[in-house]
Scaffold this active site. Structure first.
Site, PDB file in Angstrom:
ATOM      1  N   ASN A 431     125.373  17.930  23.696  1.00 56.33           N
ATOM      2  CA  ASN A 431     125.066  19.185  23.012  1.00 56.33           C
ATOM      3  C   ASN A 431     125.136  20.342  23.999  1.00 56.33           C
ATOM      4  O   ASN A 431     124.330  20.421  24.934  1.00 56.33           O
ATOM      5  CB  ASN A 431     123.665  19.139  22.389  1.00 56.33           C
ATOM      6  CG  ASN A 431     123.236  20.500  21.861  1.00 56.33           C
ATOM      7  OD1 ASN A 431     123.642  20.926  20.797  1.00 56.33           O
ATOM      8  ND2 ASN A 431     122.414  21.213  22.638  1.00 56.33           N
ATOM      9  N   GLU A 432     126.124  21.214  23.818  1.00 53.11           N
ATOM     10  CA  GLU A 432     126.247  22.503  24.518  1.00 53.11           C
ATOM     11  C   GLU A 432     126.434  22.399  26.028  1.00 53.11           C
ATOM     12  O   GLU A 432     126.302  23.408  26.733  1.00 53.11           O
ATOM     13  CB  GLU A 432     125.057  23.423  24.178  1.00 53.11           C
ATOM     14  CG  GLU A 432     125.038  23.820  22.708  1.00 53.11           C
ATOM     15  CD  GLU A 432     123.966  24.849  22.361  1.00 53.11           C
ATOM     16  OE1 GLU A 432     123.151  25.178  23.246  1.00 53.11           O
ATOM     17  OE2 GLU A 432     123.948  25.311  21.203  1.00 53.11           O
ATOM     18  N   ASP A 433     126.780  21.228  26.552  1.00 52.82           N
ATOM     19  CA  ASP A 433     126.996  21.130  27.995  1.00 52.82           C
ATOM     20  C   ASP A 433     128.268  21.860  28.420  1.00 52.82           C
ATOM     21  O   ASP A 433     128.341  22.383  29.542  1.00 52.82           O
ATOM     22  CB  ASP A 433     127.052  19.662  28.421  1.00 52.82           C
ATOM     23  CG  ASP A 433     125.691  18.995  28.312  1.00 52.82           C
ATOM     24  OD1 ASP A 433     124.742  19.644  27.826  1.00 52.82           O
ATOM     25  OD2 ASP A 433     125.565  17.825  28.705  1.00 52.82           O
TER      26      ASP A 433
END
Length: 844
Positions: A431-433
């Protein structure tokens, strides 16, 4: 030959602060699984951290190490059998000792462990099992300090969290408290056996015409001796009736059979068909004796992620059993900060709410945990598609060899555990890395396809998402789609609206755009977007103890909203759109109106785009649920009380939904002028698989009088395009000819019944006088615990919201009511003598 037996070690435990060596330090543990916060509360050593400012008083628990201990007796063991001590989850840095000897050390919350303790338990009588849980926050800081070369860029929480394989939200997030737990968070037990089935899985091939399916079943056996004398008896059944049966011998400790199924019952997401579940069972037998048996529910279905070039860029949508599915749904965070407190019943209630809200997909967010089996079972049984993130969130994770080894074990274990669930249709790397990579300016050369090179960059975590995890999925669940991250699209910037999935936060965060234009801000698949709202007053009264604190800007209410800049953002969207209020009850309601409107504008527009060559493949709002009683983006609060947005989304996701909207005129710009004309559009969205015929009406009703300001438009025999959008008409409002503010009220009839409504209002609401609506809510029938209410109004009513009372369900809420169109709501759960539900509407 002794059969498999197991003994849960759920009672008889005690625990203490590891540093406290006094005999009286030990305290009883009511039941395991549990974590220290729960057990401290049970012993009156900790106040409920969910109330008031108690979270602050609980912070000391995060900095402690904890020891758990139990005494058990050696179970009866037949000759040739082994004793296995099985841990399904230890949170997190655990040293396990049996009779004083270390038998296991673990540093990954997401792993299960099995330890052969046969020799250790040779002696009869009592045995002492002790587990030391070292402080995860301290260990994380130490690990971070050892690696000064790594770029620890992150959003949310202490960046040191990335060094530890533990639920990342335990370091605090922008919707949850900072409660770092420790304990035996999943089941622990003794298993005694000479042989057992250690894994059961299937591979399913469905013919393109859906007339036949091939189900290959595999059983892996754990046995100390040769398996030559064992056989595996497989049974495939549907609704308790046998479909096929076959016996197989074992080769390399694996047995497998193949069943050919004719006229298979397919597994479908809710709204598209029955989520049919077959049961695959296997019995391990020796000399006609059953040694062990295992069964799992499986589904026969295909699931594809369609990513093909088109005129909008590259598509991103799911196709189930050959049917394109618009994935309207939600993102899921853990339903509690104290994970063992979530029961199977509570999980099921959450998924039942999703189905009641006509939501098709749930995204298990990467900063929480791989969920309990009962979560996925509920999704299987109720037909909810699962988008499963791996547990990486909002950071640039290090890639030390020992950490990569642990991550690989974690991925192997969890994909093995989850791969039989038909609800899981995609695994996603993080998630969102990739957004952290962008914001921190880390090196990401998408054209470089050498994984060893990635490890040498300042963004080494790419190796996890584009090499390690996809390799595990390909090996263990080859028919399940893998997607490197969320958001991500072919290595392009994550805000690119033409490819991949997108997190659209320019409403609320970012540029704080007007929610009325939300539909223009989306991409090919909008996997996060949201708007905050307060929960209902009953939830606020749970965590706000003092009457003096029950005002909108009180310290305790601020404390329970963890979002950065929440006051400014809530205030902005309120004052731009509504007449504000200072009493808490009205203020709460107004925030809920804004959230409901925001979700409606987003979903309605993006679902319309589905009909434009799958321009938008789905929308997963942030977020469905809460992990504690709070003010957040959730559309259902911690106590499973739906906010008005829940109902607004449910209406937009009806199998057939009508939409009407006029172009947005922004009154907040410099030297704003009233428009002379406004364009409007009317359309129908359908998820049905066949063409439908209906009648559609559009009325123009004065906000002030409730009368028609111009003649209605009526269209008969409208052919509604299946699984797409039917554009009905475009028109123009002449503000000189019709100067008074008026709503556009659309109704759709199919087979003589109103199936859908939509009302477009002049914006912003704060300019409208919404008093004196002539609203009436009358009970028209009652049967058992079910009542039907008829709602009518003399003037247009905005967002009629019914009280949410525990144990009571309403069929609809957050409704717009217009003259001449009474609506019926069913209330379930009210008993004789119960007070009728209260309600509130805008301007009341």
């Amino acid at each position: 030959m002794a059969a498999f037996s197991q003994y849960p070690l759920s009672t008889g435990w005690s625990f203490k602060d590891s540093d406290d060596q006094s005999p009286e330090a030990w305290m009883p543990v009511p039941v395991v699984p549990s974590v220290a916060h729960q057990d401290l509360q049970a012993n009156q050593k900790l106040k409920n951290p969910y109330i008031g400012f108690n979270e602050l008083d609980a912070r000391w628990v995060n900095d402690k190490s904890w020891t758990y201990r139990t005494v058990f007796q050696k179970p009866a063991v037949a000759a040739g059998s082994s004793i296995i001590l099985a841990f399904d989850g230890l949170d997190t840095f655990a040293t396990v000792k049996l009779d004083g000897s270390v038998i296991l050390q673990s540093d990954n919350m997401f792993l299960a462990h099995r330890v052969d303790v046969t020799k250790a338990l040779e002696a009869e009588g009592d045995h002492v099992l002790e587990i030391d849980f070292d402080c995860a926050m301290r260990r994380a800081r130490e690990l971070r300090e050892k690696d000064t070369k790594h770029n620890w860029a992150s959003f949310n929480g202490d960046p040191a969290r990335m060094a530890v394989r533990k639920a990342q939200y335990h370091w605090g997030w922008d919707w949850g408290p900072l409660l770092s737990t420790a304990g035996i968070w999943r089941e622990v037990r003794l298993e005694v056996y000479s042989a057992k089935i250690s894994d059961l899985w299937t591979e399913v091939e469905l013919a393109s015409d859906h007339q036949t399916a091939r189900v290959s079943a595999f059983a892996e056996v754990d046995a100390a001796d040769s398996v030559d004398s064992y056989k595996a008896s497989f049974l495939l059944s549907l609704h308790g009736k046998e479909v096929a049966r076959e016996v197989a011998t074992l080769k390399d400790k694996v047995a497998n059979v193949t069943f050919d199924v004719t006229q298979p019952s397919l597994w479908w997401p809710n709204g598209y068909g029955d989520p049919a579940l077959y049961e695959i069972s296997v019995s391990l037998e020796k000399e006609d004796c059953e040694i062990h048996s295992v069964s799992k529910k499986i589904g026969i279905r295909t699931a594809e992620l369609i990513q093909q070039p088109d005129r909008h860029g590259k598509s991103f949508f799911f196709r189930i059993n050959g049917v394109d599915v618009f994935c309207g749904g939600s993102c899921w965070i853990p339903a509690d900060n104290l994970l063992p407190s979530i029961t199977a019943e509570r999980y099921r209630k959450w998924i039942e709410l999703m189905v009641a809200g006509r939501q098709v997909m749930i995204r298990v967010w990467g900063g929480g945990c791989y969920e309990d089996d009962s979560f996925y079972q509920a999704c299987d049984e109720l037909g909810v598609l699962v988008w499963q993130d791996f547990m990486f969130g909002c950071g640039n994770y290090p890639t030390w060899p020992e950490l990569l080894e642990s991550i690989e074990k974690e991925a192997n274990y969890n994909v093995r555990r989850l791969r039989h669930h038909p609800s899981i249709v995609v695994y996603v790397g993080n998630n969102e890395d990739y957004q952290v990579q962008e914001s921190a300016g880390l090196v990401y050369d998408y054209e470089d396809k050498n994984p060893e090179n990635w490890l040498k960059t300042d963004f080494p975590a790419r190796y996890i998402y584009e090499k390690l995890l996809p390799s595990v999925v390909e090996k263990l669940s080859p028919k399940t789609v893998y997607h490197p991250g969320s958001p991500w699209g072919d290595g392009k910037i994550t805000s690119d609206p033409t490819v991949g999935d997108m997190h659209q936060w320019n409403v609320w965060h970012g540029t704080q755009e007007k929610y009325q234009i939300f539909d223009t801000l989306g991409g090919r698949f909008n996997s996060e977007f949201g708007m905050e709202a307060f929960p209902h007053m009953s939830t606020i009264e749970y965590f706000v103890e003092n009457e003096a604190d029950k005002y909108p800007q009180s310290h305790v209410l601020d404390f329970h909203n963890k979002a950065d800049g929440h006051e400014r953002r809530i205030a902005t969207y309120l004052v731009e759109n509504l007449r504000t209020a200072t009493d808490l009850e009205t203020y709460v309601y107004l925030t809920q109106v804004v959230q409901a409107e925001t979700m409606m504008f987003g979903y309605r527009g993006w679902r319309r785009q589905w009909g434009d060559e799958r321009h938008c493949g789905g929308a997963l709002l942030w977020q469905l649920n809460d992990c504690w009683p709070t003010i957040s983006w959730a559309i259902v609060d911690y106590f499973l009380r739906p906010k008005p947005a829940f109902y607004a989304v449910a209406r937009v996701l009806k199998p057939i939904a009508v939409g009407v909207r006029r172009e947005h005129h922004d009154w907040s710009v410099t030297h704003a002028q009233p428009p002379k004309t406004s364009k409007y559009e009317l359309w129908i969205a359908s998820s049905l698989q066949k063409e439908t015929v209906g009648t559609i009406e559009l009325r123009f009703l004065s906000v002030n009088t409730g009368l028609d300001v111009r003649a209605p438009i009526l269209r008969d025999n409208v052919k509604i395009v299946p699984n797409g959008t039917t554009n009905i008409l475009e028109g123009v409002i002449d503000h000189k000819a019709q100067p008074e503010p008026h709503v556009l009220a659309a109704r759709l009839w199919v087979d003589g019944e109103v199936t859908a409504r939509d009302v477009d209002w002049p914006q912003p609401f704060k300019y409208l006088d919404l008093s004196d609506r002539g609203l009436e809510v009358n009970k028209v029938s009652e049967s058992g615990n079910e009542q039907k209410l008829l709602i009518t109004a003399k003037k247009p009513v905005k967002c009629l919201v019914f009280e949410e009372r525990d144990g009571i369900r309403v069929s609809d809420s957050a409704m717009d009511i217009v003259p001449g169109d009474g609506q019926t709501v069913t209330v379930t759960g009210l008993k004789a003598g119960d007070a009728p539900l209260k309600y509130k509407y805008l301007g009341q």
